[in-house]
Design an enzyme around this catalytic site. Sequence first.
Site, mmCIF file in Angstrom:
data_model
loop_
_atom_site.group_PDB
_atom_site.id
_atom_site.type_symbol
_atom_site.label_atom_id
_atom_site.label_comp_id
_atom_site.label_asym_id
_atom_site.label_seq_id
_atom_site.Cartn_x
_atom_site.Cartn_y
_atom_site.Cartn_z
ATOM 1 N N TRP A 56 -20.829 15.073 9.396
ATOM 2 C CA TRP A 56 -19.802 14.899 8.379
ATOM 3 C C TRP A 56 -20.086 15.711 7.131
ATOM 4 O O TRP A 56 -21.218 15.754 6.651
ATOM 5 C CB TRP A 56 -19.712 13.420 7.970
ATOM 6 N N GLU A 109 -5.658 -3.832 -1.358
ATOM 7 C CA GLU A 109 -6.052 -4.958 -0.498
ATOM 8 C C GLU A 109 -7.171 -5.802 -1.104
ATOM 9 O O GLU A 109 -7.536 -6.837 -0.564
ATOM 10 C CB GLU A 109 -6.532 -4.419 0.862
ATOM 11 N N LYS A 162 -15.369 16.895 10.075
ATOM 12 C CA LYS A 162 -16.485 16.828 11.007
ATOM 13 C C LYS A 162 -16.783 18.248 11.461
ATOM 14 O O LYS A 162 -15.974 18.905 12.085
ATOM 15 C CB LYS A 162 -16.142 15.932 12.190
ATOM 16 N N THR A 195 0.876 -1.179 0.000
ATOM 17 C CA THR A 195 0.000 0.000 0.000
ATOM 18 C C THR A 195 0.908 1.222 0.000
ATOM 19 O O THR A 195 2.071 1.131 0.397
ATOM 20 C CB THR A 195 -0.895 0.025 1.247
HETATM 21 P P1 ADP Z 1 -2.901 3.229 -2.067
HETATM 22 O O1 ADP Z 1 -2.888 4.371 -3.046
HETATM 23 O O2 ADP Z 1 -3.087 3.646 -0.632
HETATM 24 O O3 ADP Z 1 -1.955 2.109 -2.346
HETATM 25 P P2 ADP Z 1 -5.111 2.024 -3.229
HETATM 26 O O4 ADP Z 1 -4.699 2.376 -4.587
HETATM 27 O O5 ADP Z 1 -5.304 0.666 -2.797
HETATM 28 O O6 ADP Z 1 -4.182 2.583 -2.212
HETATM 29 O O7 ADP Z 1 -6.282 2.985 -2.830
HETATM 30 C C1 ADP Z 1 -7.418 2.597 -2.173
HETATM 31 C C2 ADP Z 1 -8.243 3.778 -1.792
HETATM 32 O O8 ADP Z 1 -8.411 4.684 -2.884
HETATM 33 C C3 ADP Z 1 -9.659 3.416 -1.409
HETATM 34 O O9 ADP Z 1 -9.744 2.929 -0.105
HETATM 35 C C4 ADP Z 1 -10.385 4.728 -1.613
HETATM 36 O O10 ADP Z 1 -10.219 5.594 -0.511
HETATM 37 C C5 ADP Z 1 -9.671 5.326 -2.793
HETATM 38 N N1 ADP Z 1 -10.436 5.065 -4.013
HETATM 39 C C6 ADP Z 1 -10.209 4.118 -4.941
HETATM 40 N N2 ADP Z 1 -11.117 4.202 -5.926
HETATM 41 C C7 ADP Z 1 -11.948 5.225 -5.609
HETATM 42 C C8 ADP Z 1 -13.108 5.795 -6.208
HETATM 43 N N3 ADP Z 1 -13.593 5.356 -7.363
HETATM 44 N N4 ADP Z 1 -13.712 6.824 -5.575
HETATM 45 C C9 ADP Z 1 -13.232 7.296 -4.410
HETATM 46 N N5 ADP Z 1 -12.149 6.798 -3.796
HETATM 47 C C10 ADP Z 1 -11.515 5.774 -4.379
#
Ligand code: ADP
Length: 543
Positions: free
Chosen positions: A445, A331, A440, A186
């Site tokens: 929210w 994940e 908040k 991640t």
């Molecule tokens: P990282 O960049 O932390 O490695 P990921 O690419 O796995 O993580 O990102 C996951 C997160 O990206 C999600 O939990 C969410 O917050 C955000 N995300 C992914 N797709 C969308 C979407 N279509 N709309 C809003 N948020 C999104």
Amino acid sequence: MLGLMQDRPLLISQIIDFAAEYYGDVEIVSRAVEGPVHRYTYRDAHHRAKKLAEALQSLGIKLGDRVGTVAWNGYRHFELYYAVSGIGAVLHTLNPRLSPEHVAYIANHAEDQVIFVDLNLVPVVEAVIGQLKTVRHVIVMTDRAHMPKDSKIANLLCYEELIADKPGTLAWPTFDERTASSLCYTSGTTGNPKGVLYSHRSTVLHSIMMTSGPVLALNPDNTILPVVPMFHANAWGLVYGAPMSGCKLVFPGFRLDGASVYELLDSEDVDVSAGVPTVWLALLNYCEQNGKKLSKMKRTLIGGSAVPHAMISRFWKEHGTDVVHGWGMTEMSPVGTITRFNRGERALPDEQRFEIQAKQGRPVFGVEMKIVDDAGNDLPKDGKASGNLLVRGPWIVNGYMKGEGTAGFTKDGWFHTGDVSKLEPDGSMVITDRSKDVIKSGGEWISTIDLENAAMGHPAVAEAAVIGIQHPKWDERPLLIVQLKAGANAGKQDILDFVKDRVAKWWLPDDVAFVDAIPHGATGKVLKTELRRTFKDYTLPTA
Ligand code: ADP
């Protein structure tokens, strides 16, 4: 004894075997790091993947060993996907955009035995080579003629030399489908990055899901260009789904600017693509400024961050391209929801369809979701209640590498996504925020995503981000941070007037700050941590 089905393991090697046998002539086209466009077929890729697998074995790589890659989307990276997992080793794709500290941390944490690196990314490995504790060899993904002349890395190996004398006759080994196949960390915007290990089983199941009718409906007539990097959650499964479905694959290499992506989409007749919103923003703006049309691209999967309504509308109205909005996480392999039109919805008028597409989508088969309050109680799927989103399914993480981050998992098998969302009666999921970005205000929210979406509809706004600023009475109030389009002009009041008609009155940001560029992280998401740092002493105007 009752009858039953054969218990054959689901293995990644079966995908490339299948593509070579039944779609052998289908092309893989890559913009090579060395310059020219490279073309070959699934049959060629299969043979070279086997040669590479033999080379890996000769380097001592065995079942369970981690093999790092620091590479763009290209044919040699594709070969690594199959060669490494094919022999039961673990393909660890590193994100070259991470800081050197993170690259070193991740490679050491994963205990990578060897690292394969694209020619123009050698400096990324050079920057950390002294800190790498387990890496025995670094292999440059090029031929002898292009090998770097003087590198800080001793004994650099050359990919083409390594595989040149291998016969390519190996029979893929068979093993348990629950064996780890690949590893992705991640991005670590909070704390150290955490490792997510995919299995052969989870990968094959996720890939079949991706190709299926209600998701991307892939078939041999499609040409796919994944702009989403192969180091970002396995390019969202397309590197497996395309060969499964006989699609032609086009790899863009490292040039991801609007002009370069447009040229490949156009010249290779690409009809399906995938990437994060920032890349598409650049492409849309390039097309607008140069009078170009994406006449062949029928669909594009966009996710990683919320897709603004304005982007969905532009893609459709200016190019006839349908946006498939997806939500997921590293994940989750990564896909959990996508825009899926229920019966009759595709025929709705544009604006109503765009409303559906601007939501994060409906769960794909295999992914279950629910929302809970902070005490863990289930909340209704009524489109009103908003809560912590939990998911479960056969391609969702069960635990991070080496047992880290246990707080993310419930005892009864759910994974905490860290997203706050609503679940609507029609099955749609709508993210209001990443829980750490939530504002908040007066105990309620405010959705930063909704505010950003509204602001990005303003014709002068290139990109917008909202963060919470401390407020003596309301705890927090939203600050809207705006990057204007090049040459465009708009003032604070103009933008607030535009947003006012689109959100609840009490959500209206207390102020607008203009910046030259909104910062992005390694996977293209807006870096709110950095914005919060920049604006930490900001005082909102008192009304
Ligand atoms: P990282 O960049 O932390 O490695 P990921 O690419 O796995 O993580 O990102 C996951 C997160 O990206 C999600 O939990 C969410 O917050 C955000 N995300 C992914 N797709 C969308 C979407 N279509 N709309 C809003 N948020 C999104």
